[in-house]
Motif scaffolding. Structure first.
Motif, PDB file in Angstrom:
ATOM      1  N   ASP A  16       6.106   9.533  -4.931  1.00 15.65           N
ATOM      2  CA  ASP A  16       6.536   8.271  -5.538  1.00 15.65           C
ATOM      3  C   ASP A  16       7.948   7.886  -5.110  1.00 15.65           C
ATOM      4  N   GLU A  17       8.501   8.601  -4.138  1.00 15.33           N
ATOM      5  CA  GLU A  17       9.885   8.372  -3.739  1.00 15.33           C
ATOM      6  C   GLU A  17       9.973   7.756  -2.347  1.00 15.33           C
ATOM      7  N   GLY A  45       0.820  -1.199   0.000  1.00 13.72           N
ATOM      8  CA  GLY A  45       0.000   0.000   0.000  1.00 13.72           C
ATOM      9  C   GLY A  45       0.855   1.250   0.000  1.00 13.72           C
ATOM     10  N   GLU A  46       0.353   2.298   0.624  1.00 16.54           N
ATOM     11  CA  GLU A  46       1.085   3.550   0.662  1.00 16.54           C
ATOM     12  C   GLU A  46       2.307   3.460   1.581  1.00 16.54           C
ATOM     13  N   GLN A  47       2.205   2.658   2.626  1.00 10.19           N
ATOM     14  CA  GLN A  47       3.332   2.502   3.541  1.00 10.19           C
ATOM     15  C   GLN A  47       4.367   1.550   2.946  1.00 10.19           C
ATOM     16  N   LEU A  48       5.601   1.685   3.361  1.00  9.47           N
ATOM     17  CA  LEU A  48       6.673   0.840   2.860  1.00  9.47           C
ATOM     18  C   LEU A  48       6.581  -0.551   3.459  1.00  9.47           C
ATOM     19  N   ASP A  63       1.659   6.901  -6.528  1.00  9.33           N
ATOM     20  CA  ASP A  63       0.410   7.654  -6.461  1.00  9.33           C
ATOM     21  C   ASP A  63      -0.639   7.124  -7.426  1.00  9.33           C
ATOM     22  N   ASP A  64      -0.198   6.538  -8.548  1.00 13.91           N
ATOM     23  CA  ASP A  64      -1.161   6.009  -9.522  1.00 13.91           C
ATOM     24  C   ASP A  64      -1.604   4.589  -9.202  1.00 13.91           C
TER      25      ASP A  64
END
Length: 361
Positions: A70-71, A25-28, A44-45
């Motif tokens: 995105d980084e 997901g969004e988290q690493l 983000d996409d």
């Protein structure tokens, strides 16, 4: 490294399950795969990506950093890396040296799994992924559900060996899903370049112990049990049961038809990650399955870890007295060894794993 020849560990040019798709997901998400740190996240996409998990500055784990857009930004000195692995920002200087980067790895979402390719990216062929129709992922409109991600303190091939020899169900899992016929019934075996399939067709046999616990009061069943190994680390199983042909009311009627999915991914030389999932047409049945299979998976994990402890005690490359039931495991070892030899440009005929001993006769 047992059970392979000295200097061999794992195939690199192959697809391994790095995660279930719903874990990314969004988290690493940080994992070690084939002795390499990896960080996964979604851009983000929504695209899932995987990059190396070690900052080249002071070797801080990037998985303990943060995702910004995105980084990935290192949590030690704020150095940022893009989804292609290239460094985009160093807070202490204006310029970014071209050599400042981390690896990026092909990552493909396929079914409920995210498969990673840790070898030569130019050879990452999606055609080598398990076919979802062939493995029964889409059978009868069934719903697939991730069950467990287990970290196992044992080398990955021990768990592959376990899944390639289902005769152990009759003993290790005798209190739950196994019956004596899991060992005594002959197997039908098929092999292709990167697959091994085995199936047992058991007729009019006693139900496994778990059946009464699930409220199923029949005494006899017809049963098909089998597994297909997709090299280097994915196993697709089938468990189908029917009322026996002589049942006066329900002869031949299907009781259960599920597919079981196992993925074994090497972490280090002596550890691996084990991904377990199943599908069924009945969502409530999946929840029931998850509950009664949890101790079964714990037994497989225990067996793998106990063998690993024994190997550390007796040393590498112990002699094996192999049996007829080891055919699939030995064949798979030889197939994996050949792939490893081809990657290294070595002689695939040299020092292959042991053939079955006289006990095979």
């Amino acid at each position: 490294m047992y059970p392979f020849k000295t200097g061999s560990f794992a195939v690199h040019n192959g697809w391994y399950v790095a995660a279930f798709t719903d874990e990314i997901g969004e988290q690493l998400l940080a994992r070690t795969i084939l002795n390499k740190p990896v960080v996964m996240y979604r851009k983000d996409d929504g695209t899932a990506v995987a990059i190396g998990g070690r900052c080249p500055h002071r070797h801080f784990p990037l998985g303990q950093g943060e995702r910004v857009g995105d980084e990935v930004v290192c949590g030690y000195h704020g150095i940022a890396f893009g989804p292609d692995g290239r460094c985009t920002r160093i807070p202490t200087q204006r310029g970014v040296p071209a050599v400042y980067r981390v690896p990026s790895y092909p990552l493909v979402e396929h079914g409920i799994w995210a498969f990673i390719w840790m070898g030569d990216a130019d050879k990452a062929d999606p055609a080598l992924l398990p076919d979802l129709d062939d493995i029964g992922f889409n059978v009868n409109g069934n719903l697939a559900q991730p069950f467990f991600v287990e970290h196992v303190d044992g080398r990955y091939q021990l768990l592959n060996d376990n899944l390639l020899d289902l005769s152990h169900l009759a003993v290790l899992h005798r209190s739950s899903i196994g019956t004596p016929e899991n060992a005594s019934t002959p197997e039908t075996i098929e092999r292709s370049e990167r697959q091994i399939s085995c199936h047992r067709v058991m007729s009019n046999v006693d139900v496994p112990p778990v059946y009464p616990a699930l409220g199923r009061m029949m005494k006899k069943i017809d049963r098909i049990s089998g597994m297909t190994f997709h090299l280097p680390g994915f196993h697709a199983g089938i468990e189908q049961t029917r009322y026996p042909a002589d049942d006066p009311r329900f002869a031949g009627q299907v009781i259960e038809d599920v597919r079981i999915f196992h993925a074994v991914t090497p972490e280090t030389a002596n550890s691996c990650n084990y991904f377990f999932a199943a599908n069924s047409i009945d969502q409530s049945h999946l929840e029931t399955m998850k509950n009664f299979l949890e101790p079964v998976i714990a037994e497989d994990k225990m067996a793998t870890e106990e063998i690993e402890k024994m190997l550390r005690l007796v040393g590498e490359n112990p002699d094996e007295l192999l049996l007829k039931s080891d055919h699939n495991a030995v064949t798979a070892r030889r197939m994996l060894q050949r792939l490893m030899d081809e990657e290294r440009g070595g002689d695939p005929e040299a020092a292959l794993p042991a053939k079955p001993s006289p006990a095979d006769s």
